[in-house]
Scaffold this motif. Sequence first.
Motif, PDB file in Angstrom:
ATOM      1  N   GLY A 171      58.071   7.235 154.168  1.00 17.32           N
ATOM      2  CA  GLY A 171      57.392   7.617 153.151  1.00 17.32           C
ATOM      3  C   GLY A 171      57.653   7.357 151.735  1.00 17.32           C
ATOM      4  N   ASP A 172      56.775   7.699 150.740  1.00 20.23           N
ATOM      5  CA  ASP A 172      56.863   7.339 149.070  1.00 20.23           C
ATOM      6  C   ASP A 172      58.151   8.234 148.597  1.00 20.23           C
ATOM      7  N   VAL A 173      58.512   9.229 149.035  1.00 21.64           N
ATOM      8  CA  VAL A 173      59.697   9.903 148.455  1.00 21.64           C
ATOM      9  C   VAL A 173      61.132   9.079 148.810  1.00 21.64           C
ATOM     10  N   ASP A 174      61.109   8.537 150.049  1.00 25.33           N
ATOM     11  CA  ASP A 174      62.381   7.904 150.097  1.00 25.33           C
ATOM     12  C   ASP A 174      62.295   6.678 149.652  1.00 25.33           C
ATOM     13  N   VAL A 175      61.078   6.088 149.559  1.00 22.47           N
ATOM     14  CA  VAL A 175      61.122   4.813 148.530  1.00 22.47           C
ATOM     15  C   VAL A 175      61.610   4.989 147.184  1.00 22.47           C
ATOM     16  N   ALA A 176      61.304   6.110 146.390  1.00 27.59           N
ATOM     17  CA  ALA A 176      61.654   6.436 145.401  1.00 27.59           C
ATOM     18  C   ALA A 176      63.151   6.605 145.268  1.00 27.59           C
ATOM     19  N   ILE A 177      63.902   7.289 146.131  1.00 29.30           N
ATOM     20  CA  ILE A 177      65.236   7.680 146.158  1.00 29.30           C
ATOM     21  C   ILE A 177      65.934   6.111 146.277  1.00 29.30           C
ATOM     22  N   PHE A 178      65.579   5.282 147.068  1.00 26.04           N
ATOM     23  CA  PHE A 178      66.004   3.939 147.234  1.00 26.04           C
ATOM     24  C   PHE A 178      65.910   3.083 146.002  1.00 26.04           C
ATOM     25  N   SER A 179      64.670   3.194 145.456  1.00 22.71           N
ATOM     26  CA  SER A 179      64.098   2.379 144.237  1.00 22.71           C
ATOM     27  C   SER A 179      64.931   2.561 142.945  1.00 22.71           C
ATOM     28  N   VAL A 180      65.350   3.876 142.993  1.00 25.29           N
ATOM     29  CA  VAL A 180      66.100   4.273 141.715  1.00 25.29           C
ATOM     30  C   VAL A 180      67.606   3.517 141.697  1.00 25.29           C
ATOM     31  N   ALA A 181      68.269   3.443 142.982  1.00 25.25           N
ATOM     32  CA  ALA A 181      69.425   2.759 142.897  1.00 25.25           C
ATOM     33  C   ALA A 181      69.335   1.129 143.130  1.00 25.25           C
ATOM     34  N   TYR A 182      68.130   0.789 143.658  1.00 21.46           N
ATOM     35  CA  TYR A 182      68.011  -0.525 143.630  1.00 21.46           C
ATOM     36  C   TYR A 182      67.626  -1.275 142.373  1.00 21.46           C
ATOM     37  N   ASN A 183      66.986  -0.409 141.833  1.00 19.51           N
ATOM     38  CA  ASN A 183      66.534  -0.864 140.373  1.00 19.51           C
ATOM     39  C   ASN A 183      67.816  -1.206 139.291  1.00 19.51           C
ATOM     40  N   LEU A 184      68.731  -0.285 139.434  1.00 16.41           N
ATOM     41  CA  LEU A 184      70.076  -0.317 138.980  1.00 16.41           C
ATOM     42  C   LEU A 184      70.501  -1.548 139.240  1.00 16.41           C
ATOM     43  N   ALA A 185      70.853  -2.039 140.435  1.00 18.82           N
ATOM     44  CA  ALA A 185      71.497  -3.142 140.824  1.00 18.82           C
ATOM     45  C   ALA A 185      70.660  -4.368 140.474  1.00 18.82           C
ATOM     46  N   PHE A 186      69.592  -4.466 140.509  1.00 16.40           N
ATOM     47  CA  PHE A 186      68.542  -5.556 140.524  1.00 16.40           C
ATOM     48  C   PHE A 186      68.608  -5.927 139.073  1.00 16.40           C
ATOM     49  N   ALA A 187      68.876  -4.972 138.108  1.00 15.55           N
ATOM     50  CA  ALA A 187      69.036  -5.148 136.625  1.00 15.55           C
ATOM     51  C   ALA A 187      70.142  -5.879 136.293  1.00 15.55           C
ATOM     52  N   ILE A 188      71.175  -5.855 137.092  1.00 14.79           N
ATOM     53  CA  ILE A 188      72.541  -6.445 137.049  1.00 14.79           C
ATOM     54  C   ILE A 188      72.182  -7.962 137.159  1.00 14.79           C
ATOM     55  N   LEU A 189      71.357  -8.237 138.091  1.00 12.52           N
ATOM     56  CA  LEU A 189      71.313  -9.477 138.529  1.00 12.52           C
ATOM     57  C   LEU A 189      70.824 -10.661 137.580  1.00 12.52           C
ATOM     58  N   PHE A 190      70.342 -10.200 136.317  1.00 11.24           N
ATOM     59  CA  PHE A 190      69.966 -11.212 135.233  1.00 11.24           C
ATOM     60  C   PHE A 190      71.129 -12.112 135.054  1.00 11.24           C
ATOM     61  N   ILE A 191      72.369 -11.470 135.131  1.00 11.79           N
ATOM     62  CA  ILE A 191      73.655 -12.358 134.877  1.00 11.79           C
ATOM     63  C   ILE A 191      73.546 -13.646 135.524  1.00 11.79           C
ATOM     64  N   PRO A 192      73.690 -13.747 137.101  1.00 12.85           N
ATOM     65  CA  PRO A 192      73.723 -14.795 137.704  1.00 12.85           C
ATOM     66  C   PRO A 192      72.450 -15.754 137.381  1.00 12.85           C
ATOM     67  N   LEU A 193      71.439 -15.073 137.393  1.00 14.25           N
ATOM     68  CA  LEU A 193      70.132 -15.674 137.061  1.00 14.25           C
ATOM     69  C   LEU A 193      70.002 -16.589 135.757  1.00 14.25           C
ATOM     70  N   VAL A 194      70.444 -15.801 134.873  1.00 17.29           N
ATOM     71  CA  VAL A 194      70.483 -16.472 133.390  1.00 17.29           C
ATOM     72  C   VAL A 194      71.283 -17.819 133.619  1.00 17.29           C
ATOM     73  N   TYR A 195      72.692 -17.490 133.919  1.00 22.67           N
ATOM     74  CA  TYR A 195      73.472 -18.648 134.098  1.00 22.67           C
ATOM     75  C   TYR A 195      73.172 -19.832 134.940  1.00 22.67           C
ATOM     76  N   THR A 196      72.308 -19.458 136.212  1.00 22.41           N
ATOM     77  CA  THR A 196      71.932 -20.414 136.928  1.00 22.41           C
ATOM     78  C   THR A 196      70.800 -21.164 136.575  1.00 22.41           C
ATOM     79  N   ASN A 197      69.796 -20.603 135.640  1.00 30.54           N
ATOM     80  CA  ASN A 197      68.700 -20.979 135.157  1.00 30.54           C
ATOM     81  C   ASN A 197      69.212 -22.127 133.934  1.00 30.54           C
ATOM     82  N   ALA A 198      70.171 -21.850 133.029  1.00 31.38           N
ATOM     83  CA  ALA A 198      70.708 -22.651 132.320  1.00 31.38           C
ATOM     84  C   ALA A 198      71.431 -23.899 132.734  1.00 31.38           C
ATOM     85  N   ILE A 199      71.808 -23.871 134.065  1.00 33.99           N
ATOM     86  CA  ILE A 199      72.878 -25.060 134.600  1.00 33.99           C
ATOM     87  C   ILE A 199      71.965 -26.031 135.523  1.00 33.99           C
ATOM     88  N   TYR A 200      70.788 -25.286 136.123  1.00 31.13           N
ATOM     89  CA  TYR A 200      69.955 -25.869 137.096  1.00 31.13           C
ATOM     90  C   TYR A 200      69.408 -27.216 136.699  1.00 31.13           C
TER      91      TYR A 200
END
Length: 485
Positions: A241-270
């Motif tokens: 259900g939607d409430v469980d999605v919200a609980i998971f997404s709150v933590a998931y979005n925090l982790a996802f935000a951090i992934l800009f670091i390797p993405l930026v790096y690899t986009n630059a060197i690719y």
Amino acid sequence: MSTLKTIYKNMLFLSGAEFISKILQFVLMIYAAKLLDPANFGKFSFALALSSIGIIAADAGINMLMIREVARNKKAADKYFINAFVLKVVFALFAYLVIILVLNVLNYPKDTRYIVYLVWIFTIISSLTDVFYSIFRAFEKMFYDALIKILRMVILTAIGLYVLFRFHDVFIFSAVFIFVEALMILLALFIALKIFIKIRLDLSLQFMKGLLKKSLPFGLAFVFSSVYFYISIVLLSKIKGDVDVAIFSVAYNLAFAILFIPLVYTNAIYPVMSRYYKTSKGKLIFIYQKSFKYLYMIGLPISFGTFFLADRIIVFFYGREYISSIIVLQIISWYVFIKFLNVLMGSVLSSTDEQNKRMASQGFTAIFNFVLSFILIQQKSYVGAAISMVVTEVFLFVFYYSYVSKSLYWYNFVPVLAKPLIASIIMAVLIKYVQLSLLFTIILSGIVYIVAVWALKTFEEDDMSIINKILKKADEKDAIFYKNE
């Protein structure tokens, strides 16, 4: 400009843009979680996840292929652009029809379907904007990529917050994304026409077929990647259900935000790795070795810090309403540093024309993740989804490392593991026993980690040489590269 200076400059632009964008996106999502009720925030998160899977399928790997091919032959940029753009329009519209069919067959509620339709329109426009990003990156001019991303998030955050505070309406909030992305694609078109390309109706079915044939492994790899990246949210939505999605997404979005670091790096060197694969495998191997070390050194303390600060982070940003997300964030924290390394190795495979191996790795991983998520979500809901994310990322690492070792170079990374691990443990002890505000704890922890890394002599002579050459005027024929050829 030297290769090191180009990489550094592009990383600076991309990292600045991603940092600003992620901060603004983070703020926007915090208020979306607070001002929309959990059920509606869950529906919006589901819409983003489903649309992300669909739009990556519609991309068919064209963006990644364009960057690699245009980086090697910039004179072909015009032809690649127009044919790729037309293909993406066709695929995006087809995927839109598939999404409508799937939602209706699965009998999703009307309001959920309408939210998905709105978010999907935004992702279609965003996918077309990505074609322009590919041109900017292929020419190694990431400034324009960065400029558009910053403008997008500044405008989106400003209008989005106004709508959230004024209307508290998920439909109007979703429509804002469409409006802002329409402005960005017009800006990207203006920049591309002014500096990089000319619009020529040089359409060729034969060229499109060749483009699709080459891009298909990229596309399937990204489809599989998006399936295992977002499938947990889709399964949570249907099973729990939607409430469980919200609980998971709150933590998931925090982790996802951090992934800009390797993405930026690899986009630059690719683009650089793609060129070096044709001109100097010694330089490519050197970049791979050092990149693995640096991303591990950055990702590991982030995982440690996120784990030990998870309770304070969730309460600080989202309040006690989302206290159930703490355990999710603690589990997902260990996904982060492994993901840092996998982003690098995936880019290495693509830059060395081994996209078939990348596709195979992602395919096996997607199947593994779907089965594991389906089992664990039924038993443990959002906790099961978090466990599945971590286990799946380890599973992917094994495939990636094996393929990179066989196709390019076997890198014995074990010697680089110990010192950052010791420094991270020292940092974790500080977090555990020093009671300061969240911000000061993060800053002090970072300082302690850097001092510990330095004291343990983690940086070798060639690492210092790289730093010096970035900060100074480095010559293209850097000795640190040639000694590795």
